[in-house]
Write a protein that holds these residues in place. Structure first.
Motif, short mmCIF file in Angstrom:
data_model
loop_
_atom_site.label_atom_id
_atom_site.label_comp_id
_atom_site.label_asym_id
_atom_site.label_seq_id
_atom_site.Cartn_x
_atom_site.Cartn_y
_atom_site.Cartn_z
N HIS A 288 19.83 2.37 -7.22
CA HIS A 288 19.91 1.59 -8.98
C HIS A 288 17.97 2.83 -8.82
O HIS A 288 17.28 2.48 -10.30
CB HIS A 288 18.99 0.19 -8.91
N PHE A 289 18.25 3.69 -8.94
CA PHE A 289 16.71 4.95 -9.34
C PHE A 289 17.46 5.98 -9.71
O PHE A 289 18.73 6.38 -9.32
CB PHE A 289 16.13 5.62 -8.08
N ASP A 290 17.22 6.35 -11.42
CA ASP A 290 17.74 7.92 -11.44
C ASP A 290 17.49 8.93 -10.67
O ASP A 290 16.63 9.27 -10.00
CB ASP A 290 16.82 7.63 -13.00
N GLY A 291 18.87 9.67 -10.97
CA GLY A 291 18.62 11.09 -9.78
C GLY A 291 19.20 10.22 -8.38
O GLY A 291 18.83 9.19 -8.19
N THR A 292 19.70 10.99 -7.93
CA THR A 292 20.62 11.02 -7.04
C THR A 292 19.35 10.40 -4.74
O THR A 292 20.27 9.37 -3.92
CB THR A 292 21.23 12.05 -5.51
N ASN A 293 18.33 10.98 -5.36
CA ASN A 293 17.56 11.07 -3.96
C ASN A 293 15.82 10.36 -3.99
O ASN A 293 14.97 10.40 -3.94
CB ASN A 293 17.47 12.67 -3.12
N LEU A 294 15.97 10.09 -5.50
CA LEU A 294 14.37 9.81 -5.99
C LEU A 294 13.97 8.44 -5.07
O LEU A 294 12.37 9.51 -4.93
CB LEU A 294 14.56 8.97 -7.13
N MET A 295 14.42 7.69 -4.61
CA MET A 295 14.02 6.48 -3.73
C MET A 295 12.93 7.27 -2.89
O MET A 295 11.89 7.24 -2.03
CB MET A 295 14.50 5.47 -3.31
N GLN A 296 14.11 8.70 -1.79
CA GLN A 296 14.00 8.73 -0.77
C GLN A 296 12.14 10.11 -0.90
O GLN A 296 11.75 10.24 -0.38
CB GLN A 296 15.01 9.32 -0.27
N GLN A 297 13.10 10.55 -2.16
CA GLN A 297 11.68 12.04 -2.37
C GLN A 297 10.52 10.71 -2.28
O GLN A 297 9.71 11.45 -2.11
CB GLN A 297 12.01 12.07 -3.49
N LEU A 298 10.53 9.48 -2.97
CA LEU A 298 9.34 9.03 -3.75
C LEU A 298 8.59 8.28 -2.54
O LEU A 298 7.88 8.44 -1.88
CB LEU A 298 9.48 8.15 -4.98
N LEU A 299 9.28 7.76 -1.43
CA LEU A 299 9.26 7.58 0.23
C LEU A 299 8.44 8.49 0.88
O LEU A 299 7.43 8.66 1.14
CB LEU A 299 9.78 6.66 0.85
N PRO B 145 0.81 -1.39 0.24
CA PRO B 145 0.05 0.32 -0.13
C PRO B 145 1.24 1.28 0.05
O PRO B 145 1.91 1.54 0.42
CB PRO B 145 -1.24 -0.38 1.08
N GLU B 146 0.18 2.20 -0.63
CA GLU B 146 1.24 3.16 -0.73
C GLU B 146 1.33 4.01 1.32
O GLU B 146 0.00 3.58 2.07
CB GLU B 146 -0.02 4.85 -1.62
N GLY B 147 2.54 4.64 1.75
CA GLY B 147 2.33 5.02 2.86
C GLY B 147 3.16 3.55 3.17
O GLY B 147 3.74 3.70 4.40
N LYS B 148 3.66 2.45 2.83
CA LYS B 148 4.16 1.78 3.63
C LYS B 148 5.12 0.92 2.31
O LYS B 148 5.36 1.37 1.36
CB LYS B 148 2.91 0.59 3.54
N VAL B 149 6.19 0.58 3.56
CA VAL B 149 6.80 -0.78 3.25
C VAL B 149 7.42 -1.81 3.04
O VAL B 149 6.48 -2.21 4.20
CB VAL B 149 8.49 0.63 2.70
#
Length: 107
Positions: free
Chosen positions: A70-81, A17-21
């Motif tokens: 493995h994500f494009d952009g240095t902080n993309l994973m963090q930004q998405l979360l 779900p969105e907002g979960k990991v």
């Protein structure tokens, strides 16, 4: 077998779900292959050309964003979360237990 395994991993990842990991190991355990967390990681790395797989929601068992490079952009994973309301400090999810989603075991 590998392609089928990857698709099984993706089927679980799509349910987060969105907002979960969840973790690589939790997905492996849900698939009945508890020792294959590394293969789950490989599957997530291979999914980055697919927009239907929320790979940013899969982290290591301590809540570290180990797949971030493995994500494009240095902080993309963090930004998405963070866009989903998850707070991250030093590449680690704050209050990891509260955000953790346990996938159902598939037999």
């Amino acid at each position: 077998m590998e392609e089928n395994f990857f698709e099984r991993v993706y089927a679980i990842a799509k349910q987060i779900p969105e907002g979960k990991v969840t973790s690589y190991g939790a997905i492996a355990k849900a698939l009945g292959t508890a020792r294959s967390a590394r293969m789950v990681g490989w599957a997530m790395n291979a999914s980055h050309n697919r927009e239907d797989i929320p790979a940013h929601r899969v982290v290591n068992r301590k809540g570290l964003l180990t797949g971030k490079h493995h994500f494009d952009g240095t902080n993309l994973m963090q930004q998405l979360l963070e866009n989903e309301g998850i707070k991250i400090v030093d590449h680690q999810i704050i209050d990891f237990e509260r955000h953790f989603w346990q996938p159902e075991i598939i037999l």
